[in-house]
Design an enzyme around this catalytic site. Structure first.
Site, PDB file in Angstrom:
ATOM      1  N   SER A  38     155.587 -34.492 -18.329  1.00 35.34           N
ATOM      2  CA  SER A  38     156.844 -34.114 -17.695  1.00 35.34           C
ATOM      3  C   SER A  38     157.173 -32.655 -18.011  1.00 35.34           C
ATOM      4  O   SER A  38     156.353 -31.776 -17.772  1.00 35.34           O
ATOM      5  CB  SER A  38     157.955 -35.075 -18.143  1.00 35.34           C
ATOM      6  OG  SER A  38     159.086 -34.985 -17.301  1.00 35.34           O
ATOM      7  N   ASP A 152     156.670 -39.575 -13.025  1.00 31.84           N
ATOM      8  CA  ASP A 152     156.705 -39.006 -14.369  1.00 31.84           C
ATOM      9  C   ASP A 152     155.776 -39.740 -15.345  1.00 31.84           C
ATOM     10  O   ASP A 152     155.805 -40.962 -15.459  1.00 31.84           O
ATOM     11  CB  ASP A 152     158.151 -39.089 -14.882  1.00 31.84           C
ATOM     12  CG  ASP A 152     158.404 -38.206 -16.091  1.00 31.84           C
ATOM     13  OD1 ASP A 152     157.572 -38.203 -17.013  1.00 31.84           O
ATOM     14  OD2 ASP A 152     159.445 -37.527 -16.112  1.00 31.84           O
TER      15      ASP A 152
END
Length: 336
Positions: A38, A152
């Site tokens: 991320s 993510d």
């Protein structure tokens, strides 16, 4: 001896990674391999491209309104933000195009939305890899890549220690941004965490005026336009405004004077808060199963997930987290 650095997920809190890297380099520690999840992949891409100073200068100059403009807040397929300008900045100013051009071996982690499998990027387009790794569910749209929808990497591997080892690291330093979001910490600090989540709603609320402009329909009458604008604007407010739980809690069995009630969650608060808990639990499990040699955990409970404009403070917190355990780091590296 090759040293790997695993940079964890954490949205805006990820700017702390910059301070961590700065402090490690000032200690004379040479990082040979980097993995990121991320926001950790965003910082990792800049670092392995030799552009970390430029990234630090840029993020510390951002204001809240600039962050709103960069994020592209509004209704998008699969998310509340497009993030196009953020990734354009990475492509233009802070990263090389391909993994093969990077100065150090680098890996980014994403999640296959339909199979739940971890997807690791070590070749190809750096920006596409970072986009996938940063696709926070509900906030950024999933990325279609090789016929798979990716979100993510924090869903399955918030601190990718394993990727550093896969790339050949002998020693792994991991940065976990979820230390303050473990379930027991959340229980002990309900009011603080409630206020933290409230900041996320306030961020979206302050972007309301800009969003209303996007809803304007120039090809219909003013009356129809106002009606449509009002309806769609209310749809957005339903997402960011608190639910009726606040009133119910305040007048519940305990009564308002017998217990301090955390701020009521909006839909976005419930989602982001759940993601914090998920990331903390998954990180704890993954770190226990594949522990790093050195674990750095900045204390970031006061920072909301969308407070990207607080980069200066976050970088200092990252530096402080390294300074707190500097002797342990020196001892660990010297004993290897």
């Amino acid at each position: 001896m090759k040293i790997g650095l695993a940079l964890g997920s954490g949205a805006a809190r990820g700017w702390a990674h910059i301070g961590v890297i700065q402090a490690l380099e000032e200690m004379g520690i040479q990082i040979d391999i980097v993995s990121g999840c991320s926001i950790g992949s965003y910082v990792g891409a800049a670092y392995t491209s030799g552009k970390l100073p430029e990234l630090a200068q840029w993020v510390t100059s951002l204001t809240e309104w600039q962050v709103i403009a960069l994020m592209g807040v509004g209704f998008h397929k699969g998310g509340l933000m497009s993030g196009l300008k953020v990734f354009k900045a990475l492509q233009d100013d802070f990263s090389y195009d391909n993994f093969e051009q990077l100065n150090k071996p680098f890996a980014a982690v994403a999640t296959d939305l339909y199979s739940g499998r971890e997807v690791n990027f070590t070749s190809g387009s750096v920006v596409e890899a970072v986009k996938a790794s940063c696709a926070i569910p509900g906030l950024f749209p999933p990325l279609l890549y090789n016929n798979r929808w990716l979100v993510d990497g924090g869903v399955v591997n918030p601190v990718p220690v394993n990727m550093c080892r896969m790339l050949g690291a002998d020693i792994v330093i991991a940065v976990n941004l979820s230390a303050d979001f473990r379930p027991q910490s959340i229980v002990n600090n309900q009011i603080d965490h409630g206020n933290n989540q409230k900041k996320t709603s306030e961020f979206f609320r302050r972007s309301k005026q800009q969003i209303k402009q996007w809803f304007t329909k120039e090809d219909i009458s003013n009356q129809e336009d106002n009606l449509s604008n009002s309806t769609e604007d209310q749809d957005f407010l339903d997402i960011i405004e608190p639910t009726n739980v606040e009133a119910q809690n305040a007048e519940g069995e305990l009564g308002p004077t017998e217990a301090q009630v955390p701020p009521a969650p909006s839909i976005i608060n419930a989602m982001s808060g759940s993601l914090d808990i998920l990331a903390a639990r998954v990180a704890r499990s993954r770190l226990a199963g594949d522990p790093p040699d050195i674990l750095i955990e900045p204390q970031l409970r006061d920072f909301g997930m969308m407070e990207f404009y607080r980069a200066t403070e976050l970088i200092e917190h990252g530096r402080a987290s390294v300074e707190r355990i500097s002797e342990q780091i020196k001892y660990q590296l010297a004993s290897e």
